[in-house]
Design an enzyme around this catalytic site. Structure first.
Site, PDB file in Angstrom:
ATOM      1  N   SER A 114       0.816  -1.219   0.000  1.00 53.61           N
ATOM      2  CA  SER A 114       0.000   0.000   0.000  1.00 53.61           C
ATOM      3  C   SER A 114       0.849   1.268   0.000  1.00 53.61           C
ATOM      4  O   SER A 114       0.439   2.287  -0.551  1.00 53.61           O
ATOM      5  CB  SER A 114      -0.964   0.002   1.186  1.00 53.61           C
ATOM      6  OG  SER A 114      -0.264  -0.035   2.408  1.00 53.61           O
ATOM      7  N   TYR A 116       3.514   1.954  -1.714  1.00 46.79           N
ATOM      8  CA  TYR A 116       3.755   2.322  -3.107  1.00 46.79           C
ATOM      9  C   TYR A 116       2.457   2.626  -3.845  1.00 46.79           C
ATOM     10  O   TYR A 116       2.396   3.561  -4.645  1.00 46.79           O
ATOM     11  CB  TYR A 116       4.542   1.229  -3.832  1.00 46.79           C
ATOM     12  CG  TYR A 116       6.021   1.258  -3.525  1.00 46.79           C
ATOM     13  CD1 TYR A 116       6.785   2.389  -3.804  1.00 46.79           C
ATOM     14  CD2 TYR A 116       6.664   0.165  -2.964  1.00 46.79           C
ATOM     15  CE1 TYR A 116       8.142   2.425  -3.532  1.00 46.79           C
ATOM     16  CE2 TYR A 116       8.025   0.186  -2.691  1.00 46.79           C
ATOM     17  CZ  TYR A 116       8.756   1.321  -2.976  1.00 46.79           C
ATOM     18  OH  TYR A 116      10.104   1.352  -2.706  1.00 46.79           O
ATOM     19  N   GLU A 139       6.911  -6.380 -11.945  1.00 44.76           N
ATOM     20  CA  GLU A 139       6.544  -5.318 -12.878  1.00 44.76           C
ATOM     21  C   GLU A 139       6.013  -4.131 -12.083  1.00 44.76           C
ATOM     22  O   GLU A 139       5.143  -4.300 -11.223  1.00 44.76           O
ATOM     23  CB  GLU A 139       5.481  -5.808 -13.863  1.00 44.76           C
ATOM     24  CG  GLU A 139       5.901  -7.020 -14.679  1.00 44.76           C
ATOM     25  CD  GLU A 139       5.590  -8.360 -14.028  1.00 44.76           C
ATOM     26  OE1 GLU A 139       4.729  -8.421 -13.129  1.00 44.76           O
ATOM     27  OE2 GLU A 139       6.225  -9.356 -14.409  1.00 44.76           O
ATOM     28  N   TYR A 172       3.968 -26.837 -12.569  1.00 39.81           N
ATOM     29  CA  TYR A 172       4.704 -25.930 -13.460  1.00 39.81           C
ATOM     30  C   TYR A 172       6.021 -26.570 -13.897  1.00 39.81           C
ATOM     31  O   TYR A 172       6.406 -26.495 -15.062  1.00 39.81           O
ATOM     32  CB  TYR A 172       4.952 -24.603 -12.737  1.00 39.81           C
ATOM     33  CG  TYR A 172       5.462 -23.506 -13.634  1.00 39.81           C
ATOM     34  CD1 TYR A 172       4.590 -22.777 -14.429  1.00 39.81           C
ATOM     35  CD2 TYR A 172       6.807 -23.182 -13.682  1.00 39.81           C
ATOM     36  CE1 TYR A 172       5.048 -21.758 -15.262  1.00 39.81           C
ATOM     37  CE2 TYR A 172       7.279 -22.169 -14.499  1.00 39.81           C
ATOM     38  CZ  TYR A 172       6.396 -21.461 -15.288  1.00 39.81           C
ATOM     39  OH  TYR A 172       6.857 -20.456 -16.106  1.00 39.81           O
TER      40      TYR A 172
END
EC number: 3.5.4.13
Length: 190
Positions: A114, A116, A139, A172
């Site tokens: 929060s 940022y 990202e 994965y």
């Protein structure tokens, strides 16, 4: 599918190497200088990961086109520093300090901190899938009309761990995910 608590996260980090390095509590002050930090480490129902000193910031020096099927690093400049200034309405890639090893019956969701978000910086991290491992590519979008500063070795996002009701048929790792065991900032590829 239930969210996992601090005791489970601690046990998995210490006994199974799920998070390395692992901070066993919320770190809010620099251990040597006492300077305030954007917190990182173990929380009640998650783990706040840190951002490393490696950044790749988008630039338009070469008038590049961003194409996820044919991405070129010409669109990026590399920075290694204790801070990264993201230009207005721009974007950066970074990586985590921590290396993650996700158990077969667990999926994570990562949410930006929060501190940022309230400055107009949006952090996106895709889920860590069952048996994925590696450093996290992060990202960061600066949605403001002003330059924005990001601090290396401080918190950037919270990882939430969800345990499945059953174990997945194919992990994965078994489907040979393309971002398995990534070491640095990994650009997109198909």
């Amino acid at each position: 599918m239930g969210i996992k608590e601090d005791n489970w996260i601690r046990k998995m980090a210490i006994e199974e190497g799920m998070i390395e390095p692992f901070a066993d509590s919320q770190v809010k002050l620099h251990p040597e200088t006492g300077e305030k930090l954007i917190s990182y480490g173990l929380s009640s129902y998650g783990y706040d990961l840190r951002i490393s000193r490696e950044f790749k910031v988008f630039t338009n020096v070469y008038n590049s086109l961003v194409d996820p099927k044919c991405f070129t690093e010409d669109a990026l400049i590399s920075i290694v520093d204790d801070v990264c200034i993201i230009p207005p309405n721009s974007f950066a890639l970074a990586r985590s300090v921590e290396y993650f090893r996700i158990p077969r019956n667990v999926l994570t969701v990562c949410i930006g901190k929060s501190t940022y978000a309230r400055c107009g910086l949006i952090v996106n991290v895709t889920p860590f899938e069952p048996e994925w491992e590696g450093y996290v590519t992060i990202e960061i979008s600066n949605t403001t009309p002003l330059p924005a500063k990001v601090y290396a070795n401080e918190g950037i996002a919270q990882v939430l761990f969800f345990e499945g009701d059953a174990t997945c048929d194919v992990s994965y790792a078994e489907r040979q995910g393309k971002y398995q065991k990534q070491q640095g900032i990994t650009i997109p590829f198909v």
